[in-house]
Design an enzyme around this catalytic site. Structure first.
Site, short mmCIF file in Angstrom:
data_model
loop_
_atom_site.label_atom_id
_atom_site.label_comp_id
_atom_site.label_asym_id
_atom_site.label_seq_id
_atom_site.Cartn_x
_atom_site.Cartn_y
_atom_site.Cartn_z
N VAL A 50 1.50 0.41 1.84
CA VAL A 50 2.41 -0.68 2.16
C VAL A 50 3.32 -0.95 0.99
O VAL A 50 2.88 -1.04 -0.15
CB VAL A 50 1.59 -1.94 2.46
N LEU A 51 4.62 -1.09 1.27
CA LEU A 51 5.51 -1.39 0.16
C LEU A 51 5.63 -2.90 -0.05
O LEU A 51 5.54 -3.39 -1.15
CB LEU A 51 6.87 -0.72 0.37
N SER A 52 5.89 -3.63 1.03
CA SER A 52 5.78 -5.08 0.84
C SER A 52 5.69 -5.80 2.16
O SER A 52 6.49 -5.60 3.06
CB SER A 52 6.98 -5.64 0.07
N MET A 53 4.74 -6.64 2.30
CA MET A 53 4.62 -7.49 3.47
C MET A 53 3.78 -8.68 3.03
O MET A 53 2.75 -8.97 3.61
CB MET A 53 3.89 -6.72 4.55
#
Lengths: 257, 177
Positions: free
Chosen positions: B52-55
């Site tokens: 995941v890169l960003s959440m």
């Protein structure tokens, strides 16, 4: 110079030490040195006299410079003495060398080839899966992938069973051809074990007679400290007699029967 | 002069032992490959593990997600899906906002990242307003925190990745069992 003359004159023997009648602690400086040195000196002295003319006939050859070679079979084996698997491998290889070179047996690669075949087939399934998935992107390649994955793990299972039950810890299968050519070959098998972090090395030699199909075994368990020196070099002079003794004990029984 | 002592073991090997060293290396690579492909088959997704890169605040950068992509599972609003936009390589991990569903089961849906102020229409292809099932890589089913940072590092610094792989490969080839 004295050692070179002794070796030039006689065929057996590995230096002055063996002349002292099999004293096992010669050269390591034990307490009983006084008497031993005198006996050693007395046995060397007559050799010097009789073979000094041999030195004149055969001048010592200067060592040839062979350049950098890939194969280093002639270099003494030097390994990290604390690495258990390196120690076991070097002992196994040297035992193999003794049996094949000294007694001129012929190695049978059947067991090893079996293992190599199983591994090759497993890698083949993996490569097929990789290429098929590349040619037909994922959802279509599902059945082929599933087949390859299952086959791969089945082959891994077969490999584990093969190494545990068929190969066990045998690392050499050698044949002794019958000189008359009539009887089937005698088979010699070598297997060894060295427990993790332990220093006791067990070498087992099995003899299977070609004619009677009977099986006889002999083994020895020795500390690896007996065969390696401080820097980790395997001392063949200490190891080779052990192998020969093991071999001869089985060979002699054969003659009696 | 570089002392090549570590190659001594290899130089003493005969042809069969050398071939076995290469096979050993091949089998390690094959095992990893087969486990990955096996996961692909079981989960039905073509990339069962993504980083995941960003959440934020649901997932942080570097978390590893496990995905499934079973045809029977319907996509519902509020679920986290991983999708790939046509023409882009990197899959995106966002939440489903709206769904339009037809009688025959065909759906189109809109997504938005938890940490973004607007929905993803700006990210989609020119003229595309909705995503379809074919864009979905999978649905998030579980996650492992932080482990993905190694993958991000290796992707950001490819020389590091090649160096690690090269050293590992060399070690396996030269070291005996």
């Amino acid at each position: 110079m004295a050692a070179a003359a002794v070796q030039g004159g006689r065929s057996g023997g590995s230096g002055g030490c063996s002349g002292a009648g099999g004293a096992s602690n010669c050269g390591t400086g034990s307490g009983r040195s006084g008497l031993l040195d005198k006996r050693q000196a007395l046995t060397i002295l007559p050799r010097l006299d009789s073979s000094s003319w041999a030195q004149a006939v055969l001048p010592p050859q200067p060592p040839k410079y062979l350049g950098w070679q890939w194969k280093i079979d002639d270099k003494p084996v030097k390994i990290d003495k604390w690495d258990g698997s390196a120690v076991k491998n070097s002992l196994d290889d040297s035992a193999k060398k003794v049996l094949l070179e000294k007694y001129k047996y012929v190695e049978n690669f059947g067991l090893i080839d079996g293992r190599l075949t199983i591994c090759t087939i497993s890698c083949f399934f993996a490569i097929v899966a990789l290429i098929w998935d590349y040619m037909h992107p994922f959802p279509e390649s599902k059945p082929v992938l599933a087949l390859c994955v299952i086959s791969y793990f089945v082959m891994m299972g077969i490999l584990t069973i093969y190494t545990s039950y068929k190969e066990k810890s045998i690392f050499l299968v050698a044949h002794r051809k019958d000189p008359t050519g009539m009887d089937p070959d005698d088979i010699w098998q070598l297997s060894s074990s060295l427990k993790r972090f332990d220093d006791k090395y067990t070498l087992k030699l099995t003899f299977i007679s070609g004619r009677t199909k009977q099986q006889r075994e002999a083994e020895f368990t020795k500390s690896i400290a007996k065969f390696f020196d401080h820097s980790g070099t395997l001392v063949m002079d200490a190891y080779e007699p052990e192998i020969s003794r093991l071999h001869d004990s089985l060979a002699i029984e054969r003659k009696i029967k | 002069m570089l002392s090549l002592d570590f190659l001594d073991d290899v130089r003493r090997m005969n042809k069969r032992q050398l071939y076995y060293q290469v096979l050993n290396f091949g089998m390690i690579v094959s095992s990893a490959l087969m486990i990955w492909k096996g996961l692909m088959v079981i989960t039905g997704s073509e990339s069962p593990i993504v980083v995941v890169l960003s959440m934020e605040p649901a997932f942080h950068r570097g978390d590893l997600l496990f995905l499934t992509n079973r045809v029977e599972d319907p996509i519902r609003v509020g679920e986290i899906v991983v999708f790939r936009i046509e023409g882009r390589e990197i899959p995106i991990v966002h939440r489903v906002l709206k769904i339009h569903e037809k009688q025959n089961g065909h759906i189109k849906f809109l997504t938005k990242g938890d940490n973004n102020a607007v929905d993803d229409r700006g990210l989609y292809k020119q003229g595309q307003h909705w995503l379809e099932k074919k864009d979905v890589v999978g649905r998030a089913r579980g996650f492992v925190p932080y482990i993905g940072i190694v993958t991000i590092l290796m992707n950001d610094y490819p020389k590091f990745k090649y160096a690690v792989l090269f050293l590992l490969g060399l070690f396996v080839l030269v070291h005996r069992e």
